[in-house]
Design a protein around this motif. Structure first.
Motif, PDB file in Angstrom:
ATOM      1  N   GLN A  64       0.837  -1.188   0.000  1.00  0.00           N
ATOM      2  CA  GLN A  64       0.000   0.000   0.000  1.00  0.00           C
ATOM      3  C   GLN A  64       0.881   1.251   0.000  1.00  0.00           C
ATOM      4  OE1 GLN A  64      -3.276  -0.351   2.674  1.00  0.00           O
ATOM      5  NE2 GLN A  64      -3.810   1.798   2.548  1.00  0.00           N
ATOM      6  N   ARG A  65       0.458   2.267  -0.720  1.00  0.00           N
ATOM      7  CA  ARG A  65       1.257   3.484  -0.891  1.00  0.00           C
ATOM      8  C   ARG A  65       1.705   4.086   0.439  1.00  0.00           C
ATOM      9  NH1 ARG A  65      -0.762   8.852  -4.075  1.00  0.00           N
ATOM     10  NH2 ARG A  65      -1.254   9.694  -2.042  1.00  0.00           N
ATOM     11  N   GLU A  99      -4.160   2.952  -3.287  1.00  0.00           N
ATOM     12  CA  GLU A  99      -3.063   2.863  -4.251  1.00  0.00           C
ATOM     13  C   GLU A  99      -2.060   1.812  -3.791  1.00  0.00           C
ATOM     14  OE1 GLU A  99      -2.683   4.506  -7.074  1.00  0.00           O
ATOM     15  OE2 GLU A  99      -4.164   6.105  -6.918  1.00  0.00           O
ATOM     16  N   ARG A 118      -4.646   0.099  -8.343  1.00  0.00           N
ATOM     17  CA  ARG A 118      -5.602   1.098  -7.874  1.00  0.00           C
ATOM     18  C   ARG A 118      -6.896   0.348  -7.577  1.00  0.00           C
ATOM     19  NH1 ARG A 118      -6.588   7.001 -10.422  1.00  0.00           N
ATOM     20  NH2 ARG A 118      -4.769   7.385  -9.144  1.00  0.00           N
ATOM     21  N   GLY A 162       2.027   3.261  -8.379  1.00  0.00           N
ATOM     22  CA  GLY A 162       0.814   3.301  -9.202  1.00  0.00           C
ATOM     23  C   GLY A 162       0.479   2.011  -9.910  1.00  0.00           C
TER      24      GLY A 162
END
Length: 197
Positions: A136-137, A170, A159, A156
């Motif tokens: 996870q971002r 993201e 999503r 990226g």
């Protein structure tokens, strides 16, 4: 596994996949009282002659985050340059979890040791051409990929949309080639993690 408040993720669910000692493994850690405090897992993907990028374009929905209410129609995967190059024996790394009370295990450098142990186990079992995972971002931005030992990251890549929400979850794809794995495993851990000294 009995992890508190967590279900087994779809990629490692034995009811969905034919997983055995030849193509998958779990690593578990217990504290001094025998209570589960760590999990992680790896499995080899059968991508055929396709690159990981091509495989994931059609199969990314088999790697969802463990949250309810995913909108799979709006969700998407974008293959980065690394994923387009990956072919051969490819191992997926996931289910990484460290429990315990706050400060007991997390933030101690243990994730660096445990992550590298999984890489070593994968090398002994399969000698993969690549190992990859999704992150996870928010976790990636905290430097977890680097602490874990991953040398490459593609932002990226994923999503995930939730039903009725406009802001997606993201995901980054993190990965290493066999040469990267050897490099990381040859590096003295004491140089990276103070507790290992």
């Amino acid at each position: 596994m009995a992890r508190p408040d967590q279900v087994i993720g779809a990629p490692f669910d034995p009811d969905r996949h034919d997983l055995g000692s030849e193509n998958a493994f779990w690593l578990l850690g217990h504290d001094g009282e025998g209570k589960l405090m760590h999990t992680q897992a790896m499995r080899v993907l059968d991508t055929g002659a396709r690159s990981l990028g091509d495989y994931m374009r059609h199969g990314f929905r088999d790697f969802p985050p463990a949250v309810d209410g995913l909108d799979l129609e709006r969700s998407r995967y974008r293959a980065g340059p690394g994923a387009q190059r990956m072919r051969g024996c490819i191992a997926y790394h996931g289910e990484f979890w460290i429990g315990g009370s706050p400060g007991q295990f997390r933030g101690s450098g243990l994730s660096s040791i445990l992550g590298r142990y999984a890489f070593l186990e994968a090398m002994h079992r399969w000698d993969p051409d690549y190992v990859f995972g999704f992150m996870q971002r928010s976790v990636a931005f905290k430097g977890f990929a680097e602490r874990h030992g991953y040398m490459h990251s593609e932002p990226g890549a994923l999503r995930w949309f939730l039903q009725g929400k406009e802001t997606p979850i993201e995901g980054f794809m993190v990965y290493m080639h066999r040469e990267d794995l050897h490099y990381i495993l040859d590096m003295p851990l004491a140089e990276l993690v103070p507790m290992a000294a």
